[in-house]
Design a protein around this motif. Structure first.
Motif, short mmCIF file in Angstrom:
data_model
loop_
_atom_site.label_atom_id
_atom_site.label_comp_id
_atom_site.label_asym_id
_atom_site.label_seq_id
_atom_site.Cartn_x
_atom_site.Cartn_y
_atom_site.Cartn_z
N ALA A 38 0.99 -1.29 0.08
CA ALA A 38 -0.02 0.07 -0.04
C ALA A 38 1.01 1.35 0.12
CB ALA A 38 -1.02 -0.18 1.15
N SER A 39 0.88 2.08 -1.05
CA SER A 39 1.67 3.01 -1.11
C SER A 39 1.33 4.06 -0.49
CB SER A 39 1.92 3.58 -2.67
OG SER A 39 0.30 3.68 -3.23
N ALA A 40 -0.13 4.32 -0.03
CA ALA A 40 -0.33 5.47 0.63
C ALA A 40 -0.22 5.08 2.29
CB ALA A 40 -1.86 5.63 0.50
N GLY A 41 0.35 4.09 2.67
CA GLY A 41 0.53 3.84 4.26
C GLY A 41 -0.71 3.02 4.80
N ARG A 42 -0.54 2.95 6.05
CA ARG A 42 -1.83 2.22 6.97
C ARG A 42 -2.98 2.96 6.88
NH1 ARG A 42 -3.36 1.12 12.97
NH2 ARG A 42 -4.84 -0.31 12.46
N TYR A 43 -3.08 4.43 6.97
CA TYR A 43 -4.28 5.25 6.97
C TYR A 43 -4.52 5.79 5.44
CZ TYR A 43 -3.84 4.93 11.76
OH TYR A 43 -3.63 4.20 13.28
N PHE A 44 -4.92 4.71 4.84
CA PHE A 44 -4.81 4.97 3.30
C PHE A 44 -5.86 5.97 2.49
CE2 PHE A 44 -7.84 1.86 4.70
CZ PHE A 44 -9.13 2.04 3.94
N VAL A 45 -6.42 6.46 3.50
CA VAL A 45 -7.52 7.85 2.93
C VAL A 45 -6.89 9.06 3.73
CG1 VAL A 45 -9.78 8.64 2.78
CG2 VAL A 45 -9.42 6.39 2.51
N GLU A 46 -6.26 9.66 2.66
CA GLU A 46 -5.60 11.03 2.86
C GLU A 46 -4.65 11.15 4.43
OE1 GLU A 46 -7.46 15.75 2.42
OE2 GLU A 46 -8.89 13.82 3.32
N ASN A 47 -4.10 10.03 4.72
CA ASN A 47 -3.57 9.76 6.06
C ASN A 47 -4.63 10.21 7.42
OD1 ASN A 47 -1.46 9.00 7.91
ND2 ASN A 47 -0.78 11.23 7.82
N ASP A 48 -5.69 9.81 6.98
CA ASP A 48 -6.81 10.36 8.01
C ASP A 48 -7.25 8.97 8.69
OD1 ASP A 48 -9.65 10.50 8.99
OD2 ASP A 48 -9.53 12.53 8.10
N MET A 49 -6.96 8.83 10.05
CA MET A 49 -7.41 7.60 10.93
C MET A 49 -8.89 7.22 11.03
SD MET A 49 -5.03 7.61 14.29
CE MET A 49 -5.42 8.97 14.81
N VAL A 50 -9.81 8.35 10.95
CA VAL A 50 -11.13 7.92 11.15
C VAL A 50 -11.54 7.60 9.79
CG1 VAL A 50 -13.48 8.98 11.63
CG2 VAL A 50 -11.40 9.51 13.07
N TYR A 51 -11.39 8.46 8.73
CA TYR A 51 -11.83 8.26 7.38
C TYR A 51 -11.56 6.94 6.58
CZ TYR A 51 -13.70 10.51 3.17
OH TYR A 51 -14.85 10.91 2.23
N SER A 52 -10.18 6.35 7.30
CA SER A 52 -9.55 5.13 6.74
C SER A 52 -10.53 3.74 7.28
CB SER A 52 -8.10 5.18 7.01
OG SER A 52 -7.54 6.06 6.36
N HIS A 53 -10.61 4.26 8.91
CA HIS A 53 -11.27 3.13 9.41
C HIS A 53 -12.89 3.00 8.95
CE1 HIS A 53 -8.86 1.43 12.75
NE2 HIS A 53 -8.29 2.38 12.75
N PHE A 54 -13.51 4.20 8.80
CA PHE A 54 -14.87 4.25 8.05
C PHE A 54 -14.93 3.48 6.78
CE2 PHE A 54 -17.57 6.56 5.07
CZ PHE A 54 -19.04 5.93 5.63
N VAL A 55 -14.07 3.83 5.92
CA VAL A 55 -13.94 2.84 4.79
C VAL A 55 -13.63 1.45 4.74
CG1 VAL A 55 -12.84 2.84 2.37
CG2 VAL A 55 -13.38 5.04 3.42
N ALA A 56 -12.69 1.13 5.67
CA ALA A 56 -12.38 -0.26 5.82
C ALA A 56 -13.58 -0.95 6.49
CB ALA A 56 -11.19 -0.14 7.01
N GLY A 57 -14.40 -0.25 7.25
CA GLY A 57 -15.59 -0.91 8.04
C GLY A 57 -16.77 -1.06 6.94
N LEU A 58 -16.80 -0.26 5.98
CA LEU A 58 -17.70 -0.45 5.00
C LEU A 58 -17.37 -1.54 3.91
CD1 LEU A 58 -18.45 3.04 3.44
CD2 LEU A 58 -20.20 1.63 4.39
N SER A 59 -15.94 -1.72 3.74
CA SER A 59 -15.76 -2.57 2.83
C SER A 59 -15.64 -4.01 3.59
CB SER A 59 -14.36 -2.62 2.66
OG SER A 59 -13.71 -3.74 1.54
#
Length: 287
Positions: free
Chosen positions: A25-46
């Protein structure tokens, strides 16, 4: 009715596709804009998509022997094919997200799937189908927002994750009225359609907040940065994904509503060409 000719003239097309989640993953662990909350939200949706898609498929198959309209029969077949592919590719993405440290595997565990099937067996088939039709309105509203918002599309994120989300959003718009039309075709009453949506609408935000909070609570990095969490949560829930969304979801509860009252034909045409035209971004992903 808006969109009727479009529905008759075309059917949802199940595209056999494979995304490339085997790369780092080129964007790192927080793959949406380096945003923890947004990344967890998208991961939960998926994480919740595969069992959800399978439930949708089961709901329409419960009425397979009652479909007499050949056009609707083809549309239902396309719906099933698209939803099956969504589940397969999101499972592959979810494996990658679990590897990256997101605790979403429980959402698609055998225990959860068995629990969902037991619930489906206890409720009338028509209620199950009404739940699918309502859920498809949710996904269509989100899909339209994702594909029509330059603000959302410009959010820095892992490129292949964006590819999957755009493909999924496109196909959600392609089949947004199939479960709804099947519900009507088998005699589903308006009061049932609206009542099911009222119940789901009431649960939407509490479930969203709770599942996101649980996901973040399991992230040690998130627990260490409460100020950042509050800032990012505020940005997510006041941003383009959620801003005004309840009003759009509530349209479904209007008597006489049909999903194609919301005309997304131009948006569909644009993204069908963008992703799968002669020089489409995902042509090389097709099998």
């Amino acid at each position: 009715m808006a969109g009727t000719n479009q529905r008759v003239a075309s059917y949802p097309k199940a595209r056999r596709i494979a995304f490339r989640f085997d790369r780092p993953a080129s964007a790192g662990r927080y793959f949406v804009e380096n945003d923890m909350v947004y990344s967890h939200f998208v991961a939960g949706l998926s994480g919740g998509f595969p069992p959800g898609e399978e439930s949708f498929i089961r709901s329409v198959r419960r009425f397979a022997d009652q479909i007499t309209d050949p056009v609707l029969k083809k549309r239902v077949a396309g719906f099933v094919g698209q939803e099956a592919m969504h589940g397969l590719e999101h499972r592959r993405l979810n494996d990658k997200l679990v590897e990256m440290g997101y605790h979403i595997d429980w959402l698609d565990s055998q225990r959860q799937r068995d629990r969902m099937i037991r619930l489906e067996q206890r409720i009338p088939a028509l209620i199950h189908l009404a739940m699918t039709a309502a859920a498809e309105h949710y996904t269509a509203v989100l899909a339209q927002r994702v594909l029509s918002s330059d603000e959302i599309q410009s959010i820095p994120a892992e490129p292949e994750f964006w590819n999957l989300l755009n493909w999924h959003a496109l196909e959600e718009l392609e089949h947004k009225s199939v479960a709804f039309d099947l519900f009507r075709a088998v005699g589903g009453p308006e009061r049932t359609r609206i009542g099911v949506m009222v119940a789901m609408f009431a649960l939407t935000m509490p479930l969203t907040y709770t599942s996101l909070a649980v996901s973040l609570a399991r992230d040690p990095e998130a627990r260490r940065q409460p100020v950042r969490l509050v800032r990012e949560a505020y940005r997510l829930f006041t941003g383009p994904v959620f801003r005004g969304i309840l009003g759009e979801l509530a349209q479904y509860m209007r008597p006489g509503f049909h999903p194609d009252d919301i005309d997304t034909s131009a948006l569909l045409s644009h993204w069908q060409d963008e992703l799968f035209g002669a020089d489409g971004a995902l042509v090389d992903h097709l099998k």
